[in-house]
Write a protein that holds these residues in place. Structure first.
Motif, PDB file in Angstrom:
ATOM      1  N   TRP A  97       0.847  -1.215   0.000  1.00 24.62           N
ATOM      2  CA  TRP A  97       0.000   0.000   0.000  1.00 24.62           C
ATOM      3  C   TRP A  97       0.876   1.257   0.000  1.00 24.62           C
ATOM      4  CZ3 TRP A  97      -4.951   1.058  -0.839  1.00 24.62           C
ATOM      5  CH2 TRP A  97      -5.908   0.042  -0.698  1.00 24.62           C
ATOM      6  N   LEU A  98       1.864   1.273   0.907  1.00 24.82           N
ATOM      7  CA  LEU A  98       2.701   2.482   1.037  1.00 24.82           C
ATOM      8  C   LEU A  98       3.484   2.727  -0.243  1.00 24.82           C
ATOM      9  CD1 LEU A  98       3.937   2.078   4.721  1.00 24.82           C
ATOM     10  CD2 LEU A  98       2.450   3.880   3.812  1.00 24.82           C
ATOM     11  N   ALA A  99       4.020   1.650  -0.837  1.00 25.03           N
ATOM     12  CA  ALA A  99       4.855   1.812  -2.034  1.00 25.03           C
ATOM     13  C   ALA A  99       4.034   2.384  -3.193  1.00 25.03           C
ATOM     14  CB  ALA A  99       5.471   0.472  -2.425  1.00 25.03           C
ATOM     15  N   ILE A 100       2.838   1.857  -3.404  1.00 22.16           N
ATOM     16  CA  ILE A 100       2.074   2.322  -4.575  1.00 22.16           C
ATOM     17  C   ILE A 100       1.516   3.726  -4.332  1.00 22.16           C
ATOM     18  CG2 ILE A 100      -0.226   1.300  -4.063  1.00 22.16           C
ATOM     19  CD1 ILE A 100      -0.198   0.434  -7.094  1.00 22.16           C
ATOM     20  N   LEU A 101       1.137   4.004  -3.091  1.00 23.31           N
ATOM     21  CA  LEU A 101       0.631   5.363  -2.811  1.00 23.31           C
ATOM     22  C   LEU A 101       1.769   6.380  -2.901  1.00 23.31           C
ATOM     23  CD1 LEU A 101      -1.910   4.652   0.069  1.00 23.31           C
ATOM     24  CD2 LEU A 101      -2.424   5.225  -2.310  1.00 23.31           C
ATOM     25  N   ARG A 102       2.979   5.942  -2.536  1.00 23.98           N
ATOM     26  CA  ARG A 102       4.123   6.869  -2.596  1.00 23.98           C
ATOM     27  C   ARG A 102       4.364   7.319  -4.044  1.00 23.98           C
ATOM     28  NH1 ARG A 102       7.201   8.255   1.159  1.00 23.98           N
ATOM     29  NH2 ARG A 102       6.672   6.569   2.576  1.00 23.98           N
ATOM     30  N   VAL A 103       4.290   6.394  -4.978  1.00 24.35           N
ATOM     31  CA  VAL A 103       4.562   6.749  -6.381  1.00 24.35           C
ATOM     32  C   VAL A 103       3.319   7.380  -7.018  1.00 24.35           C
ATOM     33  CG1 VAL A 103       5.106   5.807  -8.670  1.00 24.35           C
ATOM     34  CG2 VAL A 103       6.339   4.992  -6.640  1.00 24.35           C
ATOM     35  N   ASN A 104       2.195   6.645  -7.003  1.00 21.42           N
ATOM     36  CA  ASN A 104       1.035   7.078  -7.790  1.00 21.42           C
ATOM     37  C   ASN A 104       0.336   8.307  -7.196  1.00 21.42           C
ATOM     38  OD1 ASN A 104       1.696   4.763  -9.162  1.00 21.42           O
ATOM     39  ND2 ASN A 104      -0.308   3.805  -9.032  1.00 21.42           N
ATOM     40  N   LEU A 105       0.252   8.370  -5.861  1.00 22.06           N
ATOM     41  CA  LEU A 105      -0.453   9.501  -5.249  1.00 22.06           C
ATOM     42  C   LEU A 105       0.514  10.597  -4.791  1.00 22.06           C
ATOM     43  CD1 LEU A 105      -2.873  10.993  -4.128  1.00 22.06           C
ATOM     44  CD2 LEU A 105      -2.692   9.613  -2.046  1.00 22.06           C
ATOM     45  N   LEU A 106       1.493  10.243  -3.912  1.00 19.33           N
ATOM     46  CA  LEU A 106       2.339  11.298  -3.354  1.00 19.33           C
ATOM     47  C   LEU A 106       3.248  11.907  -4.416  1.00 19.33           C
ATOM     48  CD1 LEU A 106       3.209   9.884   0.195  1.00 19.33           C
ATOM     49  CD2 LEU A 106       1.293  11.326  -0.527  1.00 19.33           C
ATOM     50  N   GLY A 107       3.700  11.106  -5.377  1.00 23.15           N
ATOM     51  CA  GLY A 107       4.512  11.641  -6.478  1.00 23.15           C
ATOM     52  C   GLY A 107       3.710  12.645  -7.293  1.00 23.15           C
ATOM     53  N   THR A 108       2.422  12.351  -7.481  1.00 24.62           N
ATOM     54  CA  THR A 108       1.547  13.264  -8.230  1.00 24.62           C
ATOM     55  C   THR A 108       1.291  14.532  -7.410  1.00 24.62           C
ATOM     56  OG1 THR A 108       0.492  11.371  -9.272  1.00 24.62           O
ATOM     57  CG2 THR A 108      -0.717  13.439  -9.351  1.00 24.62           C
ATOM     58  N   ALA A 109       1.003  14.350  -6.119  1.00 31.91           N
ATOM     59  CA  ALA A 109       0.725  15.514  -5.262  1.00 31.91           C
ATOM     60  C   ALA A 109       1.951  16.434  -5.193  1.00 31.91           C
ATOM     61  CB  ALA A 109       0.340  15.038  -3.862  1.00 31.91           C
ATOM     62  N   ALA A 110       3.141  15.834  -5.130  1.00 36.19           N
ATOM     63  CA  ALA A 110       4.370  16.646  -5.063  1.00 36.19           C
ATOM     64  C   ALA A 110       4.558  17.420  -6.366  1.00 36.19           C
ATOM     65  CB  ALA A 110       5.573  15.748  -4.794  1.00 36.19           C
ATOM     66  N   GLY A 111       4.279  16.771  -7.495  1.00 36.44           N
ATOM     67  CA  GLY A 111       4.407  17.449  -8.794  1.00 36.44           C
ATOM     68  C   GLY A 111       3.465  18.637  -8.884  1.00 36.44           C
ATOM     69  N   ARG A 142     -14.381   3.620 -10.597  1.00 34.02           N
ATOM     70  CA  ARG A 142     -14.998   2.362 -10.163  1.00 34.02           C
ATOM     71  C   ARG A 142     -13.888   1.311 -10.128  1.00 34.02           C
ATOM     72  NH1 ARG A 142     -19.079  -1.364  -8.139  1.00 34.02           N
ATOM     73  NH2 ARG A 142     -17.597  -3.070  -8.171  1.00 34.02           N
ATOM     74  N   ALA A 143     -13.590   0.829  -8.922  1.00 28.46           N
ATOM     75  CA  ALA A 143     -12.500  -0.140  -8.770  1.00 28.46           C
ATOM     76  C   ALA A 143     -12.874  -1.475  -9.397  1.00 28.46           C
ATOM     77  CB  ALA A 143     -12.188  -0.332  -7.293  1.00 28.46           C
ATOM     78  N   ALA A 144     -11.866  -2.215  -9.834  1.00 26.41           N
ATOM     79  CA  ALA A 144     -12.058  -3.587 -10.312  1.00 26.41           C
ATOM     80  C   ALA A 144     -11.517  -4.540  -9.245  1.00 26.41           C
ATOM     81  CB  ALA A 144     -11.289  -3.786 -11.615  1.00 26.41           C
ATOM     82  N   PRO A 145     -12.036  -5.776  -9.199  1.00 26.11           N
ATOM     83  CA  PRO A 145     -11.479  -6.755  -8.251  1.00 26.11           C
ATOM     84  C   PRO A 145     -10.001  -6.998  -8.535  1.00 26.11           C
ATOM     85  CG  PRO A 145     -12.925  -7.819  -9.862  1.00 26.11           C
ATOM     86  CD  PRO A 145     -13.081  -6.349 -10.050  1.00 26.11           C
ATOM     87  N   ASP A 146      -9.266  -7.380  -7.509  1.00 21.56           N
ATOM     88  CA  ASP A 146      -7.842  -7.707  -7.602  1.00 21.56           C
ATOM     89  C   ASP A 146      -6.957  -6.497  -7.918  1.00 21.56           C
ATOM     90  OD1 ASP A 146      -8.487 -10.523  -7.237  1.00 21.56           O
ATOM     91  OD2 ASP A 146      -9.219 -10.443  -9.295  1.00 21.56           O
ATOM     92  N   THR A 147      -7.513  -5.294  -7.733  1.00 20.67           N
ATOM     93  CA  THR A 147      -6.713  -4.080  -7.982  1.00 20.67           C
ATOM     94  C   THR A 147      -6.964  -3.043  -6.885  1.00 20.67           C
ATOM     95  OG1 THR A 147      -8.420  -2.871  -9.230  1.00 20.67           O
ATOM     96  CG2 THR A 147      -7.052  -4.381 -10.507  1.00 20.67           C
ATOM     97  N   ALA A 148      -7.251  -3.494  -5.655  1.00 15.97           N
ATOM     98  CA  ALA A 148      -7.711  -2.536  -4.628  1.00 15.97           C
ATOM     99  C   ALA A 148      -6.741  -1.374  -4.442  1.00 15.97           C
ATOM    100  CB  ALA A 148      -7.919  -3.266  -3.295  1.00 15.97           C
ATOM    101  N   ALA A 149      -5.465  -1.677  -4.228  1.00 14.08           N
ATOM    102  CA  ALA A 149      -4.511  -0.595  -3.933  1.00 14.08           C
ATOM    103  C   ALA A 149      -4.279   0.277  -5.164  1.00 14.08           C
ATOM    104  CB  ALA A 149      -3.190  -1.186  -3.434  1.00 14.08           C
ATOM    105  N   TYR A 150      -4.175  -0.371  -6.342  1.00 16.03           N
ATOM    106  CA  TYR A 150      -3.985   0.422  -7.573  1.00 16.03           C
ATOM    107  C   TYR A 150      -5.206   1.317  -7.809  1.00 16.03           C
ATOM    108  CZ  TYR A 150      -3.615   1.670 -12.476  1.00 16.03           C
ATOM    109  OH  TYR A 150      -3.565   2.396 -13.650  1.00 16.03           O
ATOM    110  N   SER A 151      -6.408   0.735  -7.736  1.00 15.39           N
ATOM    111  CA  SER A 151      -7.616   1.535  -7.977  1.00 15.39           C
ATOM    112  C   SER A 151      -7.724   2.662  -6.950  1.00 15.39           C
ATOM    113  CB  SER A 151      -8.868   0.658  -7.919  1.00 15.39           C
ATOM    114  OG  SER A 151      -8.902  -0.250  -8.996  1.00 15.39           O
ATOM    115  N   ALA A 152      -7.389   2.359  -5.688  1.00 18.90           N
ATOM    116  CA  ALA A 152      -7.465   3.397  -4.648  1.00 18.90           C
ATOM    117  C   ALA A 152      -6.494   4.534  -4.963  1.00 18.90           C
ATOM    118  CB  ALA A 152      -7.148   2.791  -3.279  1.00 18.90           C
ATOM    119  N   SER A 153      -5.314   4.190  -5.479  1.00 14.70           N
ATOM    120  CA  SER A 153      -4.348   5.259  -5.803  1.00 14.70           C
ATOM    121  C   SER A 153      -4.890   6.126  -6.940  1.00 14.70           C
ATOM    122  CB  SER A 153      -2.976   4.664  -6.173  1.00 14.70           C
ATOM    123  OG  SER A 153      -2.976   4.066  -7.457  1.00 14.70           O
TER     124      SER A 153
END
Ligand SMILES: NC(=O)c1ccc[n+]([C@@H]2O[C@H](COP(=O)([O-])OP(=O)(O)OC[C@H]3O[C@@H](n4cnc5c(N)ncnc54)[C@H](OP(=O)(O)O)[C@@H]3O)[C@@H](O)[C@H]2O)c1
Length: 257
Positions: A97-111, A142-153
């Motif tokens: 969770w932390l790794a994907i949020l760090r790149v997909n969300l926090l990297g975007t927020a920092a940009g 709309r999230a898809a199954p088996d992608t919870a963390a990716y969809s959440a990001s």
């Protein structure tokens, strides 16, 4: 136009660089793989390559400043870098969770955080001081199954874009979110490497090429709008899914491998 694209060494970012180069833009291109980035930059008329890991927020912010210094101004900052994770909600670890949020969300927020003061300082041109474009996903709505963390990001990126768009509208800074469907890029190979399994769907899933997505994004850079849905009918299907969640659950279950 002067444009920074993160995640430009491959896939959608690479296709967007080619499309914008064809349309006459001056480009700064960011990613981690220096060799791939240099090759894309060379094909785009000597674009400025910026090696950067957006999982490090300070580096993501620095990259925006370096792009502005190299290009003299920034009309659009495209925050596109990201990766996928194929994992059920139950089995996603804290570290994942932390790794994907760090790149997909926090990297975007920092940009975005780095870009806004720079765009604010620019005069209005063609109605805008500048634009931040965030590459989310149709799964952000709309999230898809088996992608919870990716969809959440991707949903978090959409929330970031929606909030910032209203906050910045009066200053004539555009914020645009992009919502591709399944796109034929190396995304799925990288996702399989990270996850140890494929992110796969059963049956017919709408699919586009990175060039199709890039053309829709380039149109929304020329004329900023709130959201870009390169595969238009998906937008309406996903809007229906938010109104009828049980039906959407049944359809999603049918696509599950
Ligand atoms: N393909 C799809 O089906 C699809 C659908 C909806 C949305 N999207 C979104 O579209 C965006 C682009 O994906 P894509 O399909 O073009 O996949 P891709 O071909 O794998 O490209 C991903 C890009 O992001 C860069 N990147 C990844 N992690 C990074 C990091 N920590 N720091 C800096 N750069 C990083 C990669 O470069 P380096 O490895 O060189 O750093 C690469 O240039 C992603 O945000 C993805 O979530 C993709």
């Amino acid at each position: 136009m002067a444009i920074l694209i993160t995640g430009a060494s491959s896939g959608i970012g690479e296709a967007l660089a080619a499309e914008l180069h064809r349309r006459g833009a001056r480009l700064a291109l960011a990613a981690r793989r220096a060799d791939r980035l240099a090759a894309v930059a060379a094909r785009c008329g000597g674009a400025v390559p910026l090696v950067c890991d957006v999982g490090d927020s300070a580096a993501a912010e620095r990259c925006v400043h370096q792009a502005q210094a190299a290009l003299g101004r920034l009309d659009t900052v495209v925050l596109n870098a990201g990766y996928g994770l194929a994992r059920t909600a139950e089995t996603t670890s804290d570290a994942e969770w932390l790794a994907i949020l760090r790149v997909n969300l926090l990297g975007t927020a920092a940009g975005l955080r780095a870009a806004v003061p720079l765009l604010r300082a620019q005069p209005v041109q063609d109605g805008w001081r500048g634009q931040v474009m965030i590459v989310s996903s149709s799964l952000g709505r709309r999230a898809a199954p088996d992608t919870a963390a990716y969809s959440a990001s991707k949903a978090a990126q959409l929330s970031l874009a929606e909030a910032a768009r209203v906050e910045l509208a009066s200053e004539r800074i555009a914020v645009t979110s992009v919502h591709p469907v399944r796109t034929t890029t190396p995304f799925f190979d990288t996702c399989a490497e990270v996850s140890g399994r494929q992110m796969e769907f059963r049956g017919r899933v709408p699919t586009q090429t990175p060039e199709q997505v890039a053309r829709a994004m380039a149109d929304a850079i020329a004329r900023p709008r709130p959201e870009v849905w390169p595969h238009r009918s998906t937008r309406w299907l996903i809007s229906l899914a938010t109104l009828c969640p049980s039906l959407a659950d049944r359809i999603m279950a049918g696509h599950r491998r």
